[in-house]
Design a protein around this motif. Structure first.
Motif, PDB file in Angstrom:
ATOM      1  N   VAL A 112       0.866  -1.182   0.000  1.00  0.00           N
ATOM      2  CA  VAL A 112       0.000   0.000   0.000  1.00  0.00           C
ATOM      3  C   VAL A 112       0.901   1.229   0.000  1.00  0.00           C
ATOM      4  N   ARG A 113       0.922   1.940  -1.118  1.00  0.00           N
ATOM      5  CA  ARG A 113       1.784   3.108  -1.268  1.00  0.00           C
ATOM      6  C   ARG A 113       0.978   4.374  -1.026  1.00  0.00           C
ATOM      7  N   ASN A 114       1.532   5.283  -0.195  1.00  0.00           N
ATOM      8  CA  ASN A 114       0.843   6.527   0.148  1.00  0.00           C
ATOM      9  C   ASN A 114       1.761   7.721  -0.055  1.00  0.00           C
ATOM     10  N   ARG A 115       1.187   8.829  -0.521  1.00  0.00           N
ATOM     11  CA  ARG A 115       1.881  10.111  -0.647  1.00  0.00           C
ATOM     12  C   ARG A 115       3.160  10.010  -1.470  1.00  0.00           C
ATOM     13  N   SER A 116       3.132   9.240  -2.523  1.00  0.00           N
ATOM     14  CA  SER A 116       4.304   9.082  -3.381  1.00  0.00           C
ATOM     15  C   SER A 116       3.857   8.960  -4.827  1.00  0.00           C
ATOM     16  N   GLN A 117       4.582   9.651  -5.712  1.00  0.00           N
ATOM     17  CA  GLN A 117       4.251   9.617  -7.128  1.00  0.00           C
ATOM     18  C   GLN A 117       4.983   8.509  -7.881  1.00  0.00           C
ATOM     19  N   LYS A 118       6.082   8.044  -7.326  1.00  0.00           N
ATOM     20  CA  LYS A 118       6.903   7.049  -8.005  1.00  0.00           C
ATOM     21  C   LYS A 118       6.487   5.653  -7.577  1.00  0.00           C
ATOM     22  N   GLY A 119       6.062   4.849  -8.539  1.00  0.00           N
ATOM     23  CA  GLY A 119       5.548   3.525  -8.234  1.00  0.00           C
ATOM     24  C   GLY A 119       6.618   2.455  -8.220  1.00  0.00           C
ATOM     25  N   PHE A 120       6.167   1.186  -8.206  1.00  0.00           N
ATOM     26  CA  PHE A 120       7.070   0.044  -8.130  1.00  0.00           C
ATOM     27  C   PHE A 120       6.858  -0.922  -9.291  1.00  0.00           C
ATOM     28  N   LEU A 121       6.467  -0.382 -10.439  1.00  0.00           N
ATOM     29  CA  LEU A 121       6.298  -1.246 -11.602  1.00  0.00           C
ATOM     30  C   LEU A 121       7.615  -1.883 -12.009  1.00  0.00           C
ATOM     31  N   GLY A 122       8.705  -1.153 -11.818  1.00  0.00           N
ATOM     32  CA  GLY A 122      10.012  -1.715 -12.132  1.00  0.00           C
ATOM     33  C   GLY A 122      10.360  -2.895 -11.248  1.00  0.00           C
ATOM     34  N   VAL A 123       9.888  -2.869  -9.998  1.00  0.00           N
ATOM     35  CA  VAL A 123      10.136  -3.983  -9.084  1.00  0.00           C
ATOM     36  C   VAL A 123       9.391  -5.227  -9.565  1.00  0.00           C
ATOM     37  N   ARG A 124       8.164  -5.040  -9.981  1.00  0.00           N
ATOM     38  CA  ARG A 124       7.388  -6.183 -10.480  1.00  0.00           C
ATOM     39  C   ARG A 124       8.042  -6.760 -11.733  1.00  0.00           C
ATOM     40  N   ALA A 125       8.495  -5.870 -12.625  1.00  0.00           N
ATOM     41  CA  ALA A 125       9.154  -6.353 -13.841  1.00  0.00           C
ATOM     42  C   ALA A 125      10.444  -7.098 -13.512  1.00  0.00           C
ATOM     43  N   ARG A 126      11.182  -6.603 -12.535  1.00  0.00           N
ATOM     44  CA  ARG A 126      12.420  -7.282 -12.130  1.00  0.00           C
ATOM     45  C   ARG A 126      12.126  -8.674 -11.590  1.00  0.00           C
ATOM     46  N   CYS A 127      11.111  -8.783 -10.735  1.00  0.00           N
ATOM     47  CA  CYS A 127      10.774 -10.076 -10.156  1.00  0.00           C
ATOM     48  C   CYS A 127      10.302 -11.060 -11.223  1.00  0.00           C
ATOM     49  N   GLU A 128       9.472 -10.582 -12.133  1.00  0.00           N
ATOM     50  CA  GLU A 128       8.977 -11.463 -13.185  1.00  0.00           C
ATOM     51  C   GLU A 128      10.094 -11.875 -14.132  1.00  0.00           C
ATOM     52  N   GLY A 129      11.154 -11.059 -14.213  1.00  0.00           N
ATOM     53  CA  GLY A 129      12.289 -11.410 -15.063  1.00  0.00           C
ATOM     54  C   GLY A 129      13.256 -12.365 -14.412  1.00  0.00           C
ATOM     55  N   GLU A 130      13.038 -12.689 -13.133  1.00  0.00           N
ATOM     56  CA  GLU A 130      13.904 -13.627 -12.410  1.00  0.00           C
ATOM     57  C   GLU A 130      13.047 -14.709 -11.772  1.00  0.00           C
ATOM     58  N   PRO A 131      12.438 -15.590 -12.592  1.00  0.00           N
ATOM     59  CA  PRO A 131      11.512 -16.607 -12.058  1.00  0.00           C
ATOM     60  C   PRO A 131      12.169 -17.581 -11.086  1.00  0.00           C
ATOM     61  N   GLU A 132      13.484 -17.831 -11.255  1.00  0.00           N
ATOM     62  CA  GLU A 132      14.146 -18.755 -10.334  1.00  0.00           C
ATOM     63  C   GLU A 132      14.206 -18.191  -8.917  1.00  0.00           C
ATOM     64  N   LEU A 133      14.234 -16.862  -8.813  1.00  0.00           N
ATOM     65  CA  LEU A 133      14.202 -16.213  -7.497  1.00  0.00           C
ATOM     66  C   LEU A 133      12.777 -15.999  -7.023  1.00  0.00           C
ATOM     67  N   LEU A 134      11.890 -15.735  -7.955  1.00  0.00           N
ATOM     68  CA  LEU A 134      10.488 -15.513  -7.594  1.00  0.00           C
ATOM     69  C   LEU A 134       9.853 -16.788  -7.050  1.00  0.00           C
ATOM     70  N   ARG A 135      10.487 -17.931  -7.313  1.00  0.00           N
ATOM     71  CA  ARG A 135       9.983 -19.185  -6.747  1.00  0.00           C
ATOM     72  C   ARG A 135      10.040 -19.189  -5.219  1.00  0.00           C
ATOM     73  N   HIS A 136      10.899 -18.325  -4.659  1.00  0.00           N
ATOM     74  CA  HIS A 136      10.952 -18.235  -3.201  1.00  0.00           C
ATOM     75  C   HIS A 136       9.665 -17.630  -2.637  1.00  0.00           C
ATOM     76  N   GLY A 137       8.846 -17.056  -3.507  1.00  0.00           N
ATOM     77  CA  GLY A 137       7.547 -16.580  -3.083  1.00  0.00           C
ATOM     78  C   GLY A 137       7.542 -15.181  -2.514  1.00  0.00           C
ATOM     79  N   SER A 138       6.677 -14.976  -1.536  1.00  0.00           N
ATOM     80  CA  SER A 138       6.437 -13.633  -1.014  1.00  0.00           C
ATOM     81  C   SER A 138       7.664 -13.041  -0.331  1.00  0.00           C
ATOM     82  N   GLY A 139       8.547 -13.875   0.211  1.00  0.00           N
ATOM     83  CA  GLY A 139       9.751 -13.364   0.864  1.00  0.00           C
ATOM     84  C   GLY A 139      10.648 -12.620  -0.103  1.00  0.00           C
ATOM     85  N   PHE A 140      10.773 -13.151  -1.320  1.00  0.00           N
ATOM     86  CA  PHE A 140      11.612 -12.468  -2.316  1.00  0.00           C
ATOM     87  C   PHE A 140      10.967 -11.163  -2.762  1.00  0.00           C
ATOM     88  N   VAL A 141       9.657 -11.129  -2.859  1.00  0.00           N
ATOM     89  CA  VAL A 141       8.964  -9.887  -3.245  1.00  0.00           C
ATOM     90  C   VAL A 141       9.182  -8.824  -2.171  1.00  0.00           C
TER      91      VAL A 141
END
Length: 324
Positions: A112-141
């Motif tokens: 939940v992001r508040n009072r900020s204009q800069k989002g985290f779409l780049g973070v989602r793209a990074r995670c999706e680009g590293e599926p072997e790490l994303l397998r660790h689940g919510s901890g890696f996110v």
């Protein structure tokens, strides 16, 4: 407002889903749901609380906002508060303090992001680009979100250090003492803003690696250690800047004192020169009838010449001593 609601399985994106279907996918094996909200309304937070079974105290903190950076455990879930420090585009030198609250469970992540204009779409793209790490689940996110927040601190502190170096060069410029003090105290305020974002987070993040850690972070402890290393480095830089600012303030005050001393010496030198003139004028201004110089034809010229010579000698002496 809802930004994304995505389900992942075995490190790959499965589908974008509506909020109403979150509870259905939470029961899928090797899957987790990642939801991102921006400036969430109380109604949206209540809906997420029902879907993810969030703790009431954590939801209340997220609803009120303006929390100190922290990481708290609520049963099998984590509640993390991270402060977002961003420059204000239209007001150079000012910092905007935002916040991102991250609810992390074994099979979900809610940011939940508040009072900020800069989002985290780049973070989602990074995670999706590293599926072997994303397998660790919510901890890696959670790590990826924390790493992105911490990385945004580096440009801020570089900017503050550059500004401090500029002020240090201006300290020895004449006539800039007052403006330097104002700039130093303004800079000190911004440094403290960053300190309040970094120091508590450093203490909290240290609990996510080594020893007993929350189960969702067990497979990514080395990544959290990297975040802590970055925070330690930033915290050390902030402490060095605070010490340097304190030293700069003392040097600036010393320069003010030196300047006042120079003015005092000049005034004292001119006062001494005029004191000689006053002394001679006072001697020959006495009303005695038997003063031999009063009847001498060249007495006036001699008196003026003596005054000029005495004052010139004093001027030369003070000039040589760099009082004038």
């Amino acid at each position: 407002m809802l930004i994304n609601c995505v389900v992942y399985q075995n490190g790959t994106k499965l589908a974008d889903i509506p909020v109403s279907e979150i509870s259905e996918y939470l029961s899928h094996p090797d899957a987790f749901v990642w939801v991102a909200l921006r400036d969430a309304t109380p109604e949206e937070l209540e809906e997420m609380q029902r879907e993810f079974d969030l703790h009431e105290l954590a939801v209340e903190d997220s609803r009120h906002g303006h929390q100190r950076p922290k990481i708290e455990e609520y049963g099998a879930s984590l509640f993390s508060v991270l402060q977002l420090v961003e420059p204000v585009p239209d007001h150079p030198g000012e910092l905007n303090i935002g916040e991102v609250d991250v609810f992390t469970g074994s099979n979900y992540v809610l940011s939940v992001r508040n009072r900020s204009q800069k989002g985290f779409l780049g973070v989602r793209a990074r995670c999706e680009g590293e599926p072997e790490l994303l397998r660790h689940g919510s901890g890696f996110v959670l790590y990826a979100l924390m790493d992105a927040v911490v990385d945004r601190y580096f440009p801020i502190i570089d900017q503050l250090e550059t500004e401090l170096e500029t002020i240090e060069r201006d300290i020895f410029s004449k006539g800039s003492a007052r403006s330097n003090i104002e700039r130093l105290y303004e800079l000190k305020g911004r440094v403290m803003v960053l300190k309040h974002a970094v120091a508590p987070l450093l203490e909290a993040a240290s609990k996510l690696y080594g020893g007993r850690v929350p189960h969702m972070c067990a497979g990514v402890q080395e990544y959290f250690r990297d975040v802590v290393d970055h925070l330690t480095r930033i915290n050390a830089q902030i402490d060095n800047m605070r010490d340097t600012i304190g030293t700069a303030i003392q040097v600036n005050l010393a320069m003010v004192t030196i300047g006042e001393s120079e003015v005092t010496k000049r005034l004292a030198a001119w006062a001494s020169i005029f004191a000689v003139c006053t002394a001679f004028a006072g001697i020959w201004g006495m009303n005695f009838e038997s003063m031999p110089e009063l009847k001498w034809r060249y007495g006036y010229l001699m008196a003026l010449g003596l005054i000029v010579v005495a004052c010139s000698l004093l001027y030369w002496r003070f000039k040589r001593a760099r009082w004038l």
